[in-house]
Design an enzyme around this catalytic site. Structure first.
Site, mmCIF file in Angstrom:
data_model
loop_
_atom_site.group_PDB
_atom_site.id
_atom_site.type_symbol
_atom_site.label_atom_id
_atom_site.label_comp_id
_atom_site.label_asym_id
_atom_site.label_seq_id
_atom_site.Cartn_x
_atom_site.Cartn_y
_atom_site.Cartn_z
ATOM 1 N N ARG A 53 -56.024 4.851 -11.829
ATOM 2 C CA ARG A 53 -54.939 5.497 -11.489
ATOM 3 C C ARG A 53 -55.207 6.639 -10.630
ATOM 4 O O ARG A 53 -56.302 7.033 -10.368
ATOM 5 C CB ARG A 53 -53.702 5.640 -12.392
ATOM 6 C CG ARG A 53 -54.316 6.118 -14.120
ATOM 7 C CD ARG A 53 -54.994 7.157 -13.988
ATOM 8 N NE ARG A 53 -53.983 8.268 -13.379
ATOM 9 C CZ ARG A 53 -54.686 9.753 -13.004
ATOM 10 N NH1 ARG A 53 -55.881 9.826 -13.012
ATOM 11 N NH2 ARG A 53 -53.850 10.451 -12.426
ATOM 12 N N GLY A 54 -54.038 7.114 -9.915
ATOM 13 C CA GLY A 54 -54.341 8.329 -8.992
ATOM 14 C C GLY A 54 -54.576 7.548 -7.557
ATOM 15 O O GLY A 54 -55.379 6.774 -7.416
ATOM 16 N N ARG A 90 -48.527 -1.293 -7.401
ATOM 17 C CA ARG A 90 -47.933 -0.141 -7.589
ATOM 18 C C ARG A 90 -47.336 0.356 -6.215
ATOM 19 O O ARG A 90 -47.844 0.451 -5.238
ATOM 20 C CB ARG A 90 -49.069 1.128 -7.867
ATOM 21 C CG ARG A 90 -49.488 0.762 -9.582
ATOM 22 C CD ARG A 90 -50.110 1.903 -10.037
ATOM 23 N NE ARG A 90 -49.095 3.008 -10.582
ATOM 24 C CZ ARG A 90 -49.155 3.976 -10.987
ATOM 25 N NH1 ARG A 90 -50.448 4.496 -11.025
ATOM 26 N NH2 ARG A 90 -48.488 5.096 -11.247
ATOM 27 N N GLN A 202 -50.973 12.177 -18.334
ATOM 28 C CA GLN A 202 -52.588 12.235 -17.710
ATOM 29 C C GLN A 202 -53.006 13.896 -17.535
ATOM 30 O O GLN A 202 -54.118 13.850 -17.452
ATOM 31 C CB GLN A 202 -52.042 11.873 -16.143
ATOM 32 C CG GLN A 202 -51.879 10.204 -16.086
ATOM 33 C CD GLN A 202 -50.357 10.029 -15.905
ATOM 34 O OE1 GLN A 202 -49.476 10.770 -16.603
ATOM 35 N NE2 GLN A 202 -49.939 8.899 -15.163
ATOM 36 N N ASP A 243 -49.162 11.378 -4.103
ATOM 37 C CA ASP A 243 -49.114 9.879 -3.863
ATOM 38 C C ASP A 243 -48.645 9.467 -2.476
ATOM 39 O O ASP A 243 -49.086 8.530 -2.079
ATOM 40 C CB ASP A 243 -48.500 9.278 -4.859
ATOM 41 C CG ASP A 243 -48.987 9.259 -6.317
ATOM 42 O OD1 ASP A 243 -49.053 10.318 -6.779
ATOM 43 O OD2 ASP A 243 -49.890 8.390 -6.621
ATOM 44 N N LYS A 254 -46.185 12.874 -9.217
ATOM 45 C CA LYS A 254 -45.838 12.381 -10.511
ATOM 46 C C LYS A 254 -44.624 13.197 -11.084
ATOM 47 O O LYS A 254 -44.394 14.491 -10.760
ATOM 48 C CB LYS A 254 -46.946 12.817 -11.644
ATOM 49 C CG LYS A 254 -46.826 12.639 -13.054
ATOM 50 C CD LYS A 254 -46.316 11.154 -13.244
ATOM 51 C CE LYS A 254 -47.454 10.212 -12.596
ATOM 52 N NZ LYS A 254 -46.943 8.762 -12.758
HETATM 53 O O1 MRU Z 1 -49.369 7.553 -12.215
HETATM 54 P P1 MRU Z 1 -50.592 8.091 -11.651
HETATM 55 O O2 MRU Z 1 -51.288 8.656 -12.876
HETATM 56 O O3 MRU Z 1 -51.573 7.258 -10.690
HETATM 57 O O4 MRU Z 1 -50.134 9.329 -10.913
HETATM 58 C C1 MRU Z 1 -51.064 10.189 -10.239
HETATM 59 C C2 MRU Z 1 -50.491 11.388 -9.516
HETATM 60 O O5 MRU Z 1 -49.133 11.582 -9.627
HETATM 61 C C3 MRU Z 1 -51.507 12.155 -8.990
HETATM 62 O O6 MRU Z 1 -51.127 13.516 -8.850
HETATM 63 C C4 MRU Z 1 -51.720 11.603 -7.437
HETATM 64 O O7 MRU Z 1 -51.945 10.398 -7.416
HETATM 65 C C5 MRU Z 1 -52.779 12.680 -6.602
HETATM 66 S S1 MRU Z 1 -54.514 11.778 -7.382
HETATM 67 C C6 MRU Z 1 -55.517 12.715 -6.306
#
Ligand code: MRU
Length: 364
Positions: A53-54, A90, A202, A243, A254
């Site tokens: 994820r990320g 996603r 997370q 994102d 997030k």
């Molecule tokens: O749902 P996730 O864990 O994929 O969300 C991740 C985030 O919100 C991060 O802050 C974002 O992807 C930036 S990662 C460098």
């Protein structure tokens, strides 16, 4: 980054030259284990179940997913189907679509017998570029932390972050955490307030894990603590990842990020967003158009943790029958963003700020 002294990236090609290894992030912080991806389906599942994820890491995994798909079938149709399957995993992180576009560009015009090699080469390059990009984000963000350190008279610079935008969210280094690692490595005293980041935690599980592994002082706080900390002048600056950033500078990140930005504005605390170029969606003019992922409500009604015998269990935390909603992301308006930390430098959180750093941008 290193785990128990051994350097890791979050994704790599195995010695067999075709299968792909990832760190299974659903088992952290309790178990550090890897999973082998051998097919398009494996890659899509790893993304949708959040073994990876990320935003940047989702993109890198999707790139290898295309390469794995082409091993089975290198036709135009198979390429398109693979991209559609991966794009559907996603919806919010634009890096996923960026990486798929890059794969299409690298493969589409190749003769069939060269497509697999071209796909693996581009996926590897996307990973290498991500590492270098994040290294530069760290370099540019360092100055911001240094400026605070100069005013702190030897006291640590307190930085609040949300979710996980560290090396686990990218191929290496991270975005929001890259300047923090850089500052820590330079001997600047830093302390990180880690938002737990419900519902999937997370922050509590991944950000705390990686900061701890690197020896960066940190404290995990319940999500609603940030405003109080800022009122008490216990936060010098916030740095978060994202994102998707739209052309006007609005930031999807997030769920809960927006509330931290509001609290930061009310308390005169700087609020920075760290991102690579692949997170900017030049096709969307403002954040209200960003699709917000809604995930299984069970992520809200249940929580995973480690039992005293070491096993990992998921338990219910809400009354049976109470409905729950699980919005994955929110949008922070550009007006609340002090600045963007990018691989090209630091710029104001606005349309103009982005345009100055990326005059060469193109719409898809
Ligand atoms: O749902 P996730 O864990 O994929 O969300 C991740 C985030 O919100 C991060 O802050 C974002 O992807 C930036 S990662 C460098």
């Amino acid at each position: 980054m290193k785990i128990d002294g051994k350097p890791y990236r979050t994704i790599w090609l195995n010695e067999d030259g075709w299968s792909v290894e990832i760190i299974d992030q659903t088992r952290l912080p309790f178990v550090f284990t890897t999973v082998t991806l051998r097919s398009l389906e494996d890659a899509a599942k790893a993304i949708s179940t959040m073994q990876v994820r990320g935003a940047p890491l989702i993109g890198a995994t999707a790139a290898y997913g295309v390469a794995l798909a082409l091993r089975d079938n290198a036709s135009d149709d198979a390429l398109d189907r693979a991209c559609e399957t991966l794009a559907a995993t996603r919806p919010t992180a634009i890096n996923l679509r960026w990486a798929l576009d890059e794969m299409q560009k690298a493969v589409r015009n190749q003769p069939r017998d060269k497509r697999i090699a071209a796909a693996y080469a581009r996926a590897a390059a996307i990973c290498d570029e991500d590492v270098e990009t994040n290294r530069k984000i760290g370099e540019h963000g360092l100055g911001l932390i240094q400026a605070h350190a100069e005013k702190k008279d030897g006291e640590p610079v307190n930085i609040l972050t949300h979710c996980n935008a560290g090396w686990l969210a990218t191929v290496d280094w991270g975005t929001a955490l890259a300047p923090i690692y850089r500052a820590h490595d330079e001997g600047i005293k830093v302390h990180v307030w880690v938002d737990e980041t419900r519902p999937r935690n997370q922050g509590a599980s991944l950000t705390a894990f990686e900061l701890g592994a690197h020896g960066v002082p940190h404290t995990i706080v319940a999500d609603n603590t940030g405003g109080h900390l800022m009122q008490k002048r216990l936060v010098d600056l916030c740095i978060v990842g994202t994102d998707r950033v739209t052309a006007n500078g609005d930031v999807a990140n997030k769920i809960g990020t927006y509330l931290k930005a509001l609290a930061a504005r009310d308390n005169g605390v700087q609020f920075f967003v760290a991102l690579p170029h692949s997170t900017i969606d030049w096709n969307l003019d403002e954040g209200s158009a960003i699709p917000i992922e809604q995930r299984d409500p069970q992520e809200v009604t249940h929580i995973a943790g480690q039992l005293s015998d070491g096993s990992i269990a998921t338990v219910a935390i809400t009354p049976k029958g109470s409905p729950a909603a699980n919005y994955g992301f929110d949008v922070t308006p550009a007006r609340l963003v002090t600045g963007f930390i990018t691989e090209r430098g630091v710029t104001p959180g606005s349309r103009e700020g982005l345009a100055v750093l990326y005059p060469d941008h193109t719409r898809r």
